[in-house]
Design an enzyme around this catalytic site. Structure first.
Site, PDB file in Angstrom:
ATOM      1  N   LYS A   1     -13.974  37.247  17.201  1.00 38.32           N
ATOM      2  CA  LYS A   1     -12.723  37.687  17.824  1.00 38.32           C
ATOM      3  C   LYS A   1     -12.874  39.057  18.460  1.00 38.32           C
ATOM      4  O   LYS A   1     -12.249  39.340  19.477  1.00 38.32           O
ATOM      5  CB  LYS A   1     -11.582  37.685  16.802  1.00 38.32           C
ATOM      6  CG  LYS A   1     -11.081  36.291  16.491  1.00 38.32           C
ATOM      7  CD  LYS A   1      -9.664  36.289  15.982  1.00 38.32           C
ATOM      8  CE  LYS A   1      -9.153  34.865  15.809  1.00 38.32           C
ATOM      9  NZ  LYS A   1      -7.934  34.766  15.034  1.00 38.32           N
TER      10      LYS A   1
ATOM     11  N   LYS B   1     -16.499  25.324  18.126  1.00 40.94           N
ATOM     12  CA  LYS B   1     -15.335  24.762  17.411  1.00 40.94           C
ATOM     13  C   LYS B   1     -14.162  24.531  18.373  1.00 40.94           C
ATOM     14  O   LYS B   1     -13.939  25.344  19.278  1.00 40.94           O
ATOM     15  CB  LYS B   1     -14.930  25.794  16.335  1.00 40.94           C
ATOM     16  CG  LYS B   1     -13.804  25.382  15.442  1.00 40.94           C
ATOM     17  CD  LYS B   1     -13.278  26.563  14.616  1.00 40.94           C
ATOM     18  CE  LYS B   1     -12.315  27.417  15.402  1.00 40.94           C
ATOM     19  NZ  LYS B   1     -11.470  28.320  14.621  1.00 40.94           N
TER      20      LYS B   1
ATOM     21  N   LYS C   1      -7.363  26.512  19.129  1.00 41.35           N
ATOM     22  CA  LYS C   1      -6.067  26.535  19.820  1.00 41.35           C
ATOM     23  C   LYS C   1      -5.989  27.658  20.846  1.00 41.35           C
ATOM     24  O   LYS C   1      -5.127  27.636  21.716  1.00 41.35           O
ATOM     25  CB  LYS C   1      -4.897  26.595  18.835  1.00 41.35           C
ATOM     26  CG  LYS C   1      -4.899  27.722  17.803  1.00 41.35           C
ATOM     27  CD  LYS C   1      -3.591  27.744  17.009  1.00 41.35           C
ATOM     28  CE  LYS C   1      -3.721  27.648  15.509  1.00 41.35           C
ATOM     29  NZ  LYS C   1      -4.326  28.790  14.835  1.00 41.35           N
TER      30      LYS C   1
HETATM   31  P1  TYM Z   1      -6.023  28.740  11.782  1.00 40.51           P
HETATM   32  O1  TYM Z   1      -4.599  28.951  12.143  1.00 40.51           O
HETATM   33  O2  TYM Z   1      -7.070  29.174  12.736  1.00 40.51           O
HETATM   34  O3  TYM Z   1      -6.280  27.224  11.473  1.00 40.51           O
HETATM   35  C1  TYM Z   1      -5.475  26.495  10.564  1.00 40.51           C
HETATM   36  C2  TYM Z   1      -6.332  25.528   9.779  1.00 40.51           C
HETATM   37  O4  TYM Z   1      -6.988  24.630  10.676  1.00 40.51           O
HETATM   38  C3  TYM Z   1      -8.387  24.620  10.412  1.00 40.51           C
HETATM   39  N1  TYM Z   1      -9.089  24.419  11.684  1.00 40.51           N
HETATM   40  C4  TYM Z   1      -9.963  23.440  11.915  1.00 40.51           C
HETATM   41  N2  TYM Z   1     -10.429  22.451  11.134  1.00 40.51           N
HETATM   42  C5  TYM Z   1     -11.310  21.586  11.688  1.00 40.51           C
HETATM   43  N3  TYM Z   1     -11.760  21.691  12.977  1.00 40.51           N
HETATM   44  C6  TYM Z   1     -11.327  22.684  13.783  1.00 40.51           C
HETATM   45  N4  TYM Z   1     -11.765  22.765  15.036  1.00 40.51           N
HETATM   46  C7  TYM Z   1     -10.376  23.609  13.260  1.00 40.51           C
HETATM   47  N5  TYM Z   1      -9.743  24.686  13.792  1.00 40.51           N
HETATM   48  C8  TYM Z   1      -8.972  25.172  12.805  1.00 40.51           C
HETATM   49  C9  TYM Z   1      -8.677  25.991   9.824  1.00 40.51           C
HETATM   50  O5  TYM Z   1      -9.875  25.992   9.088  1.00 40.51           O
HETATM   51  C10 TYM Z   1      -7.449  26.223   8.975  1.00 40.51           C
HETATM   52  O6  TYM Z   1      -7.585  25.599   7.721  1.00 40.51           O
HETATM   53  N6  TYM Z   1      -6.952  32.433   8.567  1.00 40.51           N
HETATM   54  C11 TYM Z   1      -6.404  31.116   8.688  1.00 40.51           C
HETATM   55  C12 TYM Z   1      -4.925  31.039   8.311  1.00 40.51           C
HETATM   56  C13 TYM Z   1      -4.620  31.580   6.945  1.00 40.51           C
HETATM   57  C14 TYM Z   1      -4.906  30.923   5.717  1.00 40.51           C
HETATM   58  C15 TYM Z   1      -4.363  31.802   4.718  1.00 40.51           C
HETATM   59  C16 TYM Z   1      -5.522  29.720   5.384  1.00 40.51           C
HETATM   60  C17 TYM Z   1      -3.982  32.741   6.683  1.00 40.51           C
HETATM   61  N7  TYM Z   1      -3.839  32.882   5.331  1.00 40.51           N
HETATM   62  C18 TYM Z   1      -4.471  31.471   3.370  1.00 40.51           C
HETATM   63  C19 TYM Z   1      -5.627  29.404   4.020  1.00 40.51           C
HETATM   64  C20 TYM Z   1      -5.098  30.282   3.034  1.00 40.51           C
HETATM   65  C21 TYM Z   1      -6.499  30.688  10.152  1.00 40.51           C
HETATM   66  O7  TYM Z   1      -6.655  31.484  11.028  1.00 40.51           O
HETATM   67  O8  TYM Z   1      -6.305  29.368  10.339  1.00 40.51           O
END
Ligand code: TYM
Length: 333
Positions: free
Chosen positions: A115, A197, A200
């Site tokens: 990032k 990956k 979004k």
């Molecule tokens: P975020 O918002 O980027 O993504 C949400 C969830 O989706 C999963 N994910 C994917 N899984 C498979 N293939 C992909 N291409 C893909 N892109 C995203 C992510 O692994 C995630 O599970 N930091 C985290 C949000 C967060 C969080 C937490 C998660 C904040 N606090 C506490 C668990 C526990 C994030 O940015 O997810």
């Protein structure tokens, strides 16, 4: 552990339109814990502002993410669904945990490196300490399992290190959580660059299938997906595009790679891509329908946010107070 019940916790950032990566890697799996676990699923808006957001978009996506949680089968009577900024204990604990997290540890986080390369004009301290806020999300609820995609595993591992370090100094404070990854779909790749990956925040909308894309758009995007010059549908090293499409097809249909290879024997990539697009669109149609209904009732979504925040605050307050006492903070209640 929460009152003799195991706890599942996870979160999604309302920082862009949610993708089939978010769905297959995370949200779709959340509901499988609802029966046996006490579940907390959060819309992590505070995390989202580590990257600049347009306020109106952030607001809309916060509602949308909650509606999608519900549309993907999370019943707010069985799961605590809430918005991170509504529970101030997250940022209170994050400050404390910052004092138990090492600069070197945060510097090694691959998401921070990625990032900061992408947003080189805005490498703010929040981007750097992001995993500490995430650890505080998880640890506040005495979480046992964290269902996430593979890209978040490193952050959950850091969270475990922070919890263990804190517990060594102040015994029996936090439950040490385990990351749990889906058997299929834990890492969905970009359709345009299948070594990357699916994200979004990708600027190329054709690289990403959004949960809310309509059927024609989904099929068009899969038809355009980058593959290779071979013509055989099989899972093999170097065939990143096909491997990714097979993973998506497997995740939506439950068919094994062997079954997929047999199904498309002697057929070209065109037929296969069409089948992947249709399986994806058919699986998402009921989610999209429920999403539309939930989004039409903003008052209901706000009532759910309020109820979720009250439930979450009750648990979060107890953990924060325990931590503050252990640290020697004076409490005058
Ligand atoms: P975020 O918002 O980027 O993504 C949400 C969830 O989706 C999963 N994910 C994917 N899984 C498979 N293939 C992909 N291409 C893909 N892109 C995203 C992510 O692994 C995630 O599970 N930091 C985290 C949000 C967060 C969080 C937490 C998660 C904040 N606090 C506490 C668990 C526990 C994030 O940015 O997810």
């Amino acid at each position: 552990m929460f009152q003799d019940q195991l706890v599942s916790y996870s979160g999604v950032q309302p920082s862009g339109n949610l993708t089939i990566g978010n769905y297959l890697g995370a949200i779709r799996n959340f509901s499988s814990y609802s029966e046996k676990y006490k579940c907390f699923y959060c819309v992590v808006d505070s995390h989202a502002i580590t990257v600049r957001q347009v306020p109106a978009d952030l607001r809309r996506r916060t509602y949308e993410t909650l509606a999608l949680y519900m549309a993907c089968g999370l019943d707010p009577e069985k799961n605590t669904l809430y918005v991170q900024s509504h529970v101030h204990e997250h940022t209170d604990l994050a400050w404390i945990l910052n004092c138990f997290t090492m600069f070197g540890e945060l510097s090694r986080m691959t998401q921070f490196k990625d990032k900061s390369a992408k947003h080189s004009d805005n490498i703010n301290a929040g981007l750097f300490t992001y995993p500490v806020l995430m650890a505080s999300d998880i640890l506040l609820y005495q979480t046992d399992v964290v269902p996430v995609g593979i890209d978040q595993k490193q952050h959950v591992e850091l969270c475990r290190d922070i919890a263990n370090r804190f517990n060594q100094l102040y015994p029996d404070t936090f439950t040490v959580p385990e990351p749990i990854m889906a058997k299929s779909g834990a890492k969905i790749m970009s359709l345009a660059e299948p070594t990357k990956k699916m994200s979004k925040s990708d600027e190329n909308a054709n690289a990403v299938v959004y949960i809310l894309d309509d059927k024609d758009t989904i099929i068009r995007k899969f038809k355009r997906a980058v593959t290779d010059s071979d013509t055989c549908v099989r899972y093999a090293e170097g065939k990143d595009g096909i491997n990714n499409l097979m993973t998506v097809y497997n995740a939506f249909t439950g068919k094994t790679f062997d079954e997929i290879e047999r199904e498309f024997e002697g057929k070209g990539y065109g037929d296969f891509k069409m089948a992947v697009g249709e399986a994806c669109a058919d699986a998402l149609a009921p989610v999209q329908q429920r999403f539309k209904e939930f989004m039409a009732d903003k008052a209901m979504l706000e009532a759910q946010m309020k109820k979720g925040a009250e439930e979450a605050s009750y648990v979060a307050r107890r953990t924060l107070s325990k931590v503050q006492k252990k640290l020697g903070f004076v409490q005058v209640r």
